[in-house]
Design a protein around this motif. Structure first.
Motif, PDB file in Angstrom:
ATOM      1  N   ASP A   1      91.857 -52.472 137.981  1.00  0.00           N
ATOM      2  CA  ASP A   1      93.129 -52.035 138.577  1.00  0.00           C
ATOM      3  C   ASP A   1      94.239 -53.041 138.302  1.00  0.00           C
ATOM      4  N   LEU A   2      95.396 -52.507 137.932  1.00  0.00           N
ATOM      5  CA  LEU A   2      96.563 -53.351 137.682  1.00  0.00           C
ATOM      6  C   LEU A   2      97.220 -53.733 139.009  1.00  0.00           C
ATOM      7  N   ASN A   3      97.835 -54.891 139.012  1.00  0.00           N
ATOM      8  CA  ASN A   3      98.446 -55.399 140.241  1.00  0.00           C
ATOM      9  C   ASN A   3      99.931 -55.048 140.283  1.00  0.00           C
ATOM     10  N   TRP A   4     100.231 -53.959 140.983  1.00  0.00           N
ATOM     11  CA  TRP A   4     101.614 -53.474 141.045  1.00  0.00           C
ATOM     12  C   TRP A   4     102.518 -54.363 141.889  1.00  0.00           C
ATOM     13  N   GLU A   5     101.952 -55.298 142.623  1.00  0.00           N
ATOM     14  CA  GLU A   5     102.807 -56.220 143.389  1.00  0.00           C
ATOM     15  C   GLU A   5     103.527 -57.178 142.450  1.00  0.00           C
ATOM     16  N   ASN A   6     103.023 -57.285 141.245  1.00  0.00           N
ATOM     17  CA  ASN A   6     103.575 -58.237 140.292  1.00  0.00           C
ATOM     18  C   ASN A   6     104.749 -57.595 139.531  1.00  0.00           C
ATOM     19  N   PRO A   7     105.986 -58.098 139.765  1.00  0.00           N
ATOM     20  CA  PRO A   7     107.160 -57.459 139.124  1.00  0.00           C
ATOM     21  C   PRO A   7     107.102 -57.524 137.594  1.00  0.00           C
TER      22      PRO A   7
ATOM     23  N   VAL B   1      98.651 -43.700 132.347  1.00  0.00           N
ATOM     24  CA  VAL B   1      97.514 -44.205 133.127  1.00  0.00           C
ATOM     25  C   VAL B   1      97.769 -45.666 133.450  1.00  0.00           C
ATOM     26  N   VAL B   2      98.409 -45.919 134.596  1.00  0.00           N
ATOM     27  CA  VAL B   2      98.791 -47.294 134.900  1.00  0.00           C
ATOM     28  C   VAL B   2      98.352 -47.760 136.286  1.00  0.00           C
ATOM     29  N   ASN B   3      97.429 -47.046 136.881  1.00  0.00           N
ATOM     30  CA  ASN B   3      96.768 -47.648 138.051  1.00  0.00           C
ATOM     31  C   ASN B   3      95.817 -48.720 137.554  1.00  0.00           C
ATOM     32  N   HIS B   4      95.308 -48.505 136.339  1.00  0.00           N
ATOM     33  CA  HIS B   4      94.344 -49.424 135.743  1.00  0.00           C
ATOM     34  C   HIS B   4      94.531 -49.414 134.227  1.00  0.00           C
TER      35      HIS B   4
END
Ligand code: GLC
Length: 578
Positions: A203-209, A133-136
């Motif tokens: 929500d997690l920020n997937w733009e962040n490497p 569960v890593v969208n958030h």
């Protein structure tokens, strides 16, 4: 509940990891250019751990409970389990709000229990698929606590923040929150944070490497433990246009086109594949299948190196309180089959923890037809091309809960929507009626093991009420009854396992305009099967154009067969002999 929930249930699929290969897999992988894979041949059984078996009397299912039922799992003949999240969580959304990805939820047990469970499954040749569960995350995750503490904190960019001086951000819809506003104002830093689900699921920020690397490290942690796959929860939402533009008027009609499958998703999946899946040979399925066939293919075509399997919701979404047409059902499943004739792979399911019970929605849960229709539906799932997913309890024909009061429900999204209905003076009786048919809590009542107190699920008060019909629907009784749904499902599983034509065979719909019968053949390497399923409570005729006198029945849910005349909810699979 469904009308707002299913918005997003059109998204994605699962990813499984192959840890240790068994002899069969080694044989298969040595076939050059072979399309055969263990995860295509798998029969996945989904366990909702909170409701499966409680070992310590606190009314909440746990890992030791699952361990105590390993022999039951083995007796089913299934080859993989997908277990819903069991990581540390404050349980706003029953584990889909994770506060520590490397620890076990305290109600569920310890890491030692997990290790024993994994070994117990592998000893029985059952693979384990975990929910990722890593969208958030949870708002109680250390990342979020840090992130909200100051605008300059190094975790700030792990989430989506909008400084209030910029004005209120453009509207975003929250699937689970009261009022459905996905931006929550936080006075601590005078900013809003984004949550597509509840306010406790930022929500997690997937733009962040750096965030992405954290996720891959978590996946490696579990892959190193030897798990066999990942289901990527709600992942279609992970990529976002972080300028958060206003959506055009009327966008709600095509909600998913705006909220999911932002193209960067494919870059993230390719990276995840490179960093994790490829290194561990793990299998992967995301929740959903994108918004089109093209999306689905972009997710799962082998050459793209993203995921293994799509999990399309269109089929499960067609059941409505007022019924559904079998013509529609056939059309949807045939369409999705055709999408993967040559490349890619799909999951076949009619229920999961976000749906009401299969037999109550797609079959007929009256005493006369419950068992027959449940056998018929299980025959469908286990005879289609695609990996079958059985939801725990459906092998017993467990039914909807029959709750009539809002206090009977536990699902946070349902309770929030109830509050929302009250606020806007909605039609409460109509809302409660709809919940009886479609609320996901219907599929979450405790597993009915036997006819002892609390259905043998727990010695304590269960977190959600046991269905009152447990004295007549339970595993112990059905194990003893050779004509039970349970024994039928076990037989059907063996038939699928011993006939690869049911896994790989070409699917061909026949008598396609028949208004009550779903009939199809499966054909592969000179083998041919005919599947006849009567989806109605009426005797029905089917026109197969085949000589059934020359066919051998492999499984049937009635003792007598009348050729092309099918009794109510009849299911039969013939092997066609030349
Ligand atoms: C997925 C899960 C569902 C959960 C949601 C938010 O759809 O299946 O149970 O509530 O994601 O994580």
């Amino acid at each position: 509940m469904r009308y707002f929930y299913t918005f997003f249930l059109t998204i994605f699929s699962i990813s499984l990891v192959t840890g240790c290969q068994n002899t069969k897999e080694k044989q298969l992988s040595s076939v050059e250019n072979s399309d055969e894979k263990w995860w295509k041949e798998a029969i996945v059984y989904q366990i909702y751990p909170r409701s499966f078996k409680d070992s310590d009397g606190d009314g909440i299912g746990d890992l030791k409970g699952i361990i105590s039922k390993l022999d039951y799992l083995e007796s089913l003949g299934i080859t993989a389990v997908w277990i819903n999240p069991f990581y540390s969580s404050p349980n706003d959304d029953n584990g889909y709000d994770i506060s520590d990805y490397r620890a076990i939820m305290k109600e569920f047990g310890s890491m030692e229990d997990f290790d024993i469970l994994l070994k117990g499954l592998h000893d029985r040749k059952i693979k384990l698929v975990m929910d990722l569960v890593v969208n958030h995350s949870s708002d109680e995750h250390e990342w979020f606590k840090q992130s909200r503490s100051s605008r300059t904190n190094k975790y700030r960019n792990y989430y989506h923040w909008w400084d209030a001086e910029r004005g209120k951000p453009n509207y975003r819809y929250s699937l689970f929150d009261i009022n459905h506003d996905a931006w929550k104002y936080d006075s601590l830093t005078n900013s809003y944070y984004l949550h597509y689900f509840s306010r406790k699921q930022p929500d997690l920020n997937w733009e962040n490497p750096t965030l992405r690397k954290e996720v891959y490290d978590i996946m490696k942690f579990w892959a190193d433990k030897g798990i066999d796959g990942f289901r990527l929860d709600a992942f279609g939402f992970a990529a976002k246009d972080t300028s958060f533009p206003a959506f055009p008027k009327g966008y709600e009609k095509n909600f998913m086109a705006y909220y999911s499958m932002v193209p960067a998703i494919h870059d993230y999946l390719k990276e995840m594949n490179k960093e994790v899946f490829s290194k561990y040979n793990v299998m992967s399925v995301a929740e959903g299948a994108g918004n089109s066939f093209e999306d689905a293919h972009n997710l799962v075509d082998e050459s793209r190196k993203e995921l293994n399997m799509a999990y399309a919701f269109e089929g499960v979404d067609i059941a409505k309180a007022e019924g559904y047409s079998i013509s529609h059902f056939k059309k949807v499943f045939s369409k999705w089959d055709s999408a993967f004739t040559n490349k890619g792979w799909i999951s076949i399911f009619l229920a999961n923890h976000d749906q009401a019970r299969m037999v109550s929605r797609f079959g007929n849960d009256s005493a006369a037809y419950r068992d027959l229709s449940a056998k018929m539906l299980n025959t469908f799932i286990l005879s289609m091309r695609g990996t079958p997913y059985l939801y725990n309890g459906d092998e017993l024909a467990m039914t909807n809960a029959g709750f009539s009061k809002i206090n009977d429900y536990r699902d946070m999204a349902t309770l929030n929507e109830y509050q929302n209905q009250l606020n806007k003076k909605g039609n409460i009786p109509a809302f409660l009626n709809r919940l009886q048919f479609e609320c996901r809590d219907n599929g979450r009542t405790p597993f009915q093991w036997d006819n002892s107190v609390n259905a043998g699920f727990s010695t304590g008060a269960p977190w959600i009420q046991v269905n009152k019909n447990y004295t007549s629907i339970n595993a112990a009784d059905q194990e003893k009854d050779s004509s039970s749904v349970l024994n039928y499902v076990k037989k059907m599983i063996q038939i699928r396992k011993s006939n690869q034509v049911l896994v790989y065979g070409i699917y061909n719909l026949i008598d396609k305009d028949n208004p009550t019968v779903y009939a199809y053949t499966r054909e592969w390497k000179g083998m041919k099967m005919l599947v006849l399923l009567n989806f109605s409570n009426q005797t029905s005729k089917v026109n197969t154009g085949l000589n059934l006198a020359k066919a051998k029945p492999l499984i049937q849910n009635y003792s007598n067969l009348n050729g092309e005349t099918l009794q109510p909810y009849e299911a039969v699979i013939y092997q066609l002999l030349n």
